[in-house]
Design a protein around this motif. Structure first.
Motif, PDB file in Angstrom:
ATOM      1  N   VAL A  68       0.960  -0.981  -0.187  1.00 23.18           N
ATOM      2  CA  VAL A  68       0.046  -0.201  -0.029  1.00 23.18           C
ATOM      3  C   VAL A  68       1.379   1.355  -0.200  1.00 23.18           C
ATOM      4  N   THR A  69       0.053   2.460  -0.909  1.00 21.68           N
ATOM      5  CA  THR A  69       1.163   3.454  -0.855  1.00 21.68           C
ATOM      6  C   THR A  69       1.025   4.561   0.229  1.00 21.68           C
ATOM      7  N   LYS A  70       1.774   5.180   1.129  1.00 23.18           N
ATOM      8  CA  LYS A  70       1.575   5.880   2.094  1.00 23.18           C
ATOM      9  C   LYS A  70       0.628   6.827   1.955  1.00 23.18           C
ATOM     10  N   GLY A  71       0.263   7.267   1.183  1.00 23.04           N
ATOM     11  CA  GLY A  71      -1.027   8.488   0.660  1.00 23.04           C
ATOM     12  C   GLY A  71      -2.004   7.445   0.626  1.00 23.04           C
ATOM     13  N   THR A  72      -2.627   6.220   0.622  1.00 21.54           N
ATOM     14  CA  THR A  72      -3.662   5.578   0.259  1.00 21.54           C
ATOM     15  C   THR A  72      -3.636   4.903   1.666  1.00 21.54           C
ATOM     16  N   LEU A  73      -2.374   4.419   2.509  1.00 19.94           N
ATOM     17  CA  LEU A  73      -1.978   3.439   3.434  1.00 19.94           C
ATOM     18  C   LEU A  73      -3.331   4.710   4.735  1.00 19.94           C
ATOM     19  N   THR A  74      -2.930   5.972   4.820  1.00 17.73           N
ATOM     20  CA  THR A  74      -3.696   6.981   6.074  1.00 17.73           C
ATOM     21  C   THR A  74      -5.681   6.372   5.765  1.00 17.73           C
ATOM     22  N   GLY A  75      -5.975   6.341   4.553  1.00 17.85           N
ATOM     23  CA  GLY A  75      -7.591   6.002   4.608  1.00 17.85           C
ATOM     24  C   GLY A  75      -7.771   5.142   5.367  1.00 17.85           C
ATOM     25  N   ILE A  76      -6.593   4.032   4.751  1.00 19.40           N
ATOM     26  CA  ILE A  76      -6.738   2.189   4.688  1.00 19.40           C
ATOM     27  C   ILE A  76      -7.338   2.485   6.601  1.00 19.40           C
ATOM     28  N   VAL A  77      -6.618   3.263   7.134  1.00 19.85           N
ATOM     29  CA  VAL A  77      -6.006   3.032   8.976  1.00 19.85           C
ATOM     30  C   VAL A  77      -6.851   3.712   9.419  1.00 19.85           C
ATOM     31  N   ASP A  78      -7.771   5.056   8.725  1.00 20.24           N
ATOM     32  CA  ASP A  78      -8.970   5.377   8.970  1.00 20.24           C
ATOM     33  C   ASP A  78      -9.507   4.882   9.030  1.00 20.24           C
TER      34      ASP A  78
END
Length: 149
Positions: A68-78
């Protein structure tokens, strides 16, 4: 009939590229369908599987170890946090960053679904001989290194 020269001469890599993409598409279709039965997306499963059996990871480490890219990771973690499967923790002594940690529910989910999913995948890989799997691993590593900068 007008015969124009072929603008795409035969490239030796083209059949390999096509097979690589077709193989990945076939894998993804089966893999993601199975993961959805757990109530997760493939990216969410990747994060939970990566965090399993750890004391948590920073977002940077998690991005490096997942697909997962860093930018996408924030939304996934949310979204995982909203499902109460992960939480953000500020490590003692370093308030500049935070770690992503599985909650008890996240840890329970990991213990339940990770072995099931690995067994599901192993059934498919068992269709290949051990020597074929090793050859495939070696060739994929060589292919990856051909693209390493």
């Amino acid at each position: 009939m007008n015969h124009l020269p072929d603008p795409t001469p035969q490239y030796a890599c083209l059949p390999v590229l096509r097979e690589l993409v077709r193989s990945y598409q076939a894998f993804s279709l089966v893999d993601e369908a199975q993961i959805r039965t757990y109530g997760l997306t493939a990216s969410q499963f990747d994060v939970i599987a990566t965090l399993g059996n750890t004391n948590g990871m920073t977002m940077g480490d998690l991005a490096e170890k997942t697909l997962v890219t860093k930018g996408t990771l924030t939304g996934i973690v949310d979204r995982l946090e909203a499902k109460q499967l992960v939480r953000r923790e500020v490590p003692e002594g370093d308030r500049r960053c935070f770690k992503i940690v599985l909650t008890q529910a996240g840890e329970s989910l990991f213990r339940e679904v990770f072995p099931k999913h690995m067994a599901f995948l192993q059934e498919r890989f068992d269709r290949l001989e051990t020597s074929e799997l090793e050859l495939l691993r070696v060739l994929l590593a060589r292919l990856r290194s051909a693209f390493a900068e």
